[in-house]
Design a protein around this motif. Structure first.
Motif, PDB file in Angstrom:
ATOM      1  N   GLN A 198      -5.423   1.251  -6.444  1.00 10.94           N
ATOM      2  CA  GLN A 198      -4.169   0.575  -6.278  1.00 10.94           C
ATOM      3  C   GLN A 198      -3.958   0.597  -4.688  1.00 10.94           C
ATOM      4  OE1 GLN A 198      -0.779   1.295  -8.116  1.00 10.94           O
ATOM      5  NE2 GLN A 198       0.498   0.015  -7.205  1.00 10.94           N
ATOM      6  N   LEU A 199      -4.105   1.852  -4.236  1.00 12.41           N
ATOM      7  CA  LEU A 199      -3.715   2.071  -2.714  1.00 12.41           C
ATOM      8  C   LEU A 199      -4.769   1.307  -1.930  1.00 12.41           C
ATOM      9  CD1 LEU A 199      -2.332   3.492  -0.527  1.00 12.41           C
ATOM     10  CD2 LEU A 199      -3.806   5.410  -0.898  1.00 12.41           C
ATOM     11  N   LYS A 249      -4.247  -2.122  -1.808  1.00  9.36           N
ATOM     12  CA  LYS A 249      -3.178  -2.526  -0.691  1.00  9.36           C
ATOM     13  C   LYS A 249      -3.702  -2.367   0.796  1.00  9.36           C
ATOM     14  CE  LYS A 249       0.498  -1.852  -4.489  1.00  9.36           C
ATOM     15  NZ  LYS A 249       0.668  -3.262  -3.980  1.00  9.36           N
ATOM     16  N   PHE A 278       3.630   0.842  -4.422  1.00 10.73           N
ATOM     17  CA  PHE A 278       2.720   1.960  -4.778  1.00 10.73           C
ATOM     18  C   PHE A 278       3.436   3.204  -4.667  1.00 10.73           C
ATOM     19  CE2 PHE A 278       0.355   5.152  -2.725  1.00 10.73           C
ATOM     20  CZ  PHE A 278      -0.923   5.371  -3.958  1.00 10.73           C
ATOM     21  N   ASP A 304       5.308   3.735  -7.843  1.00 11.12           N
ATOM     22  CA  ASP A 304       4.594   3.866  -9.085  1.00 11.12           C
ATOM     23  C   ASP A 304       3.885   5.382  -9.057  1.00 11.12           C
ATOM     24  OD1 ASP A 304       4.584   1.351  -9.693  1.00 11.12           O
ATOM     25  OD2 ASP A 304       2.628   0.669  -9.207  1.00 11.12           O
ATOM     26  N   ARG A 357      -4.203   4.876  -9.292  1.00  9.15           N
ATOM     27  CA  ARG A 357      -3.451   4.578  -8.255  1.00  9.15           C
ATOM     28  C   ARG A 357      -4.123   4.403  -6.970  1.00  9.15           C
ATOM     29  NH1 ARG A 357      -0.116   2.410 -11.112  1.00  9.15           N
ATOM     30  NH2 ARG A 357       1.401   3.616 -12.352  1.00  9.15           N
TER      31      ARG A 357
END
Length: 386
Positions: free
Chosen positions: A164-165, A168, A141, A144, A161
């Motif tokens: 995505q965070l 995760k 991450f 990216d 993003r």
């Protein structure tokens, strides 16, 4: 404690001092059959299994419907509320019912960084394995985001993003979910796209096994489900970092309640993760001198509060303290605690249908002033500080 909310009524709370809320949610689904539950020993195993399947049948067939609208009539009376507005801090001696609830399971684990350091000093491989897992999840991450920033695509990819965070942090477990929840309230640290995405970490997390949850309820309260509840929703109506919530009715009274069950094996996982986070903070303290406080001290304070949330008896006591302080306000409703159905890992409280503050259109449709709701919450918070 309960959230101050005129007519937008509060329900269950996430932590010992977190604001309560009830959520409208779909209750459709199925319950794992009795055969997949933990085995019951003794002569009555067959009878108990038949009884459990009976409860499952009732659960699946009598789950309450989704409430699309909130009744705007008079506030219901709050059971057991005696206000002490302006008199002391609302703290009273623990009652016998609360002591009994606390004794229903093993002692609640507290946050002790020195104990964790001694324990994991003898388990370096366990630490390394977890560090590798965390680095693998977050390293990609960070890379990216760095590439986006270099290419000038930070704003363009911010929403992507942020999602995505969130995924995760969710995969890494409760400690990192808690970090994400804390970050979701910090517009000074993160862009708006990240704040919006991380807000879902409050109550929209993956659930754990219903069978495990029901086994925990029976183990903690010391009775079969069918002796305590006439109905339980077949799946949770909300799930957060430390537990998940079911809607249920008490068998004896038929009263509708919210039943919150703690996730399995939470304390040990939290202890390892906060130990590693604290070790990282120690390194950061050695190289960062621009802050006015120690990063280790911040981690210790944050971790201690998270561990306090593991004690649902304390959460119930906090709710009752809040009721003593503010229960006489016409715009504050605090759910009562059912102490006979509560332990350190299970809490049962009044079900109160409500609307989230974030659902501003729904609040406006009900004639509620969002700013007034926020003002009520701020007033209560400031009075607590005083």
């Amino acid at each position: 404690s309960a959230r101050a909310a005129p007519a937008a009524r509060s329900g269950t709370s996430e932590g010992s001092s977190r604001r309560g809320r009830a959520a409208s949610a779909s209750t459709s689904g199925t319950v794992v059959a009795g055969a997949s539950r933990a085995p019951i020993r003794g002569r009555r195993a067959a009878d108990a299994d038949r009884a459990r399947r009976s409860v499952v049948t009732r659960v699946a067939s009598t789950a309450p419907p989704v409430m699309e609208e909130t009744d705007l009539g008079d506030f219901p009376p709050v059971r057991g509320v005696v206000s002490s507005m302006g008199v002391g801090d609302g703290v009273v001696s623990m009652t016998e019912a609360q002591r009994k609830a606390l004794r229903r399971s093993e002692a609640v684990k507290d946050y002790d960084p020195e104990r964790a350091a001694r324990y994991y000093a003898k388990r370096p491989l366990e630490q390394l394995a977890r560090v590798a897992q965390i680095s693998s999840a977050l390293g990609g991450f960070v890379l990216d985001v760095a590439m986006d920033n270099q290419r000038g695509d930070f704003e363009k990819n911010a929403k992507k993003r942020a999602a995505q965070l969130r995924l995760k942090l969710t995969a890494l477990g409760p400690a990192f979910v808690k970090v994400g929840q804390a970050l979701s309230t910090r517009p000074d640290l993160l862009p708006a796209q990240y704040l919006d995405e991380l807000t879902s970490l409050q109550d929209a997390l993956p659930t754990f096994s219903d069978a495990d949850a029901f086994d925990c309820v029976e183990r903690e309260l010391g009775r079969p489900l069918e002796e305590m509840f006439g109905m339980i929703t077949p799946s949770p109506i909300a799930a957060a970092s430390l537990g998940q919530v079911y809607r249920a009715t008490l068998r004896d009274s038929g009263k509708e309640v919210a039943l919150k069950v703690q996730r399995p094996n939470i304390p040990d996982g939290l202890e390892l993760d906060f130990h590693l986070i604290r070790e990282g903070a120690r390194v950061a303290d050695a190289f960062v001198d621009s802050l006015n406080t120690s990063i280790v001290e911040l981690v210790d304070e944050f971790a201690a509060r998270v561990f306090q949330e593991l004690n649902y008896v304390q959460e119930g006591m906090n709710a009752e303290r809040f009721a003593r302080l503010y229960g006489d306000r016409p715009d504050v409703v605090v759910p009562g605690i059912e102490w006979d159905y509560t332990s350190p890992k299970v809490i049962t409280m009044d079900w109160i249908q409500g609307t989230k503050l974030s659902e501003q259109e729904a609040l406006k449709a009900q004639g509620l002033d969002v700013l007034q709701l926020v003002d009520t919450g701020i007033q209560c918070s400031l009075q607590l500080v005083d």
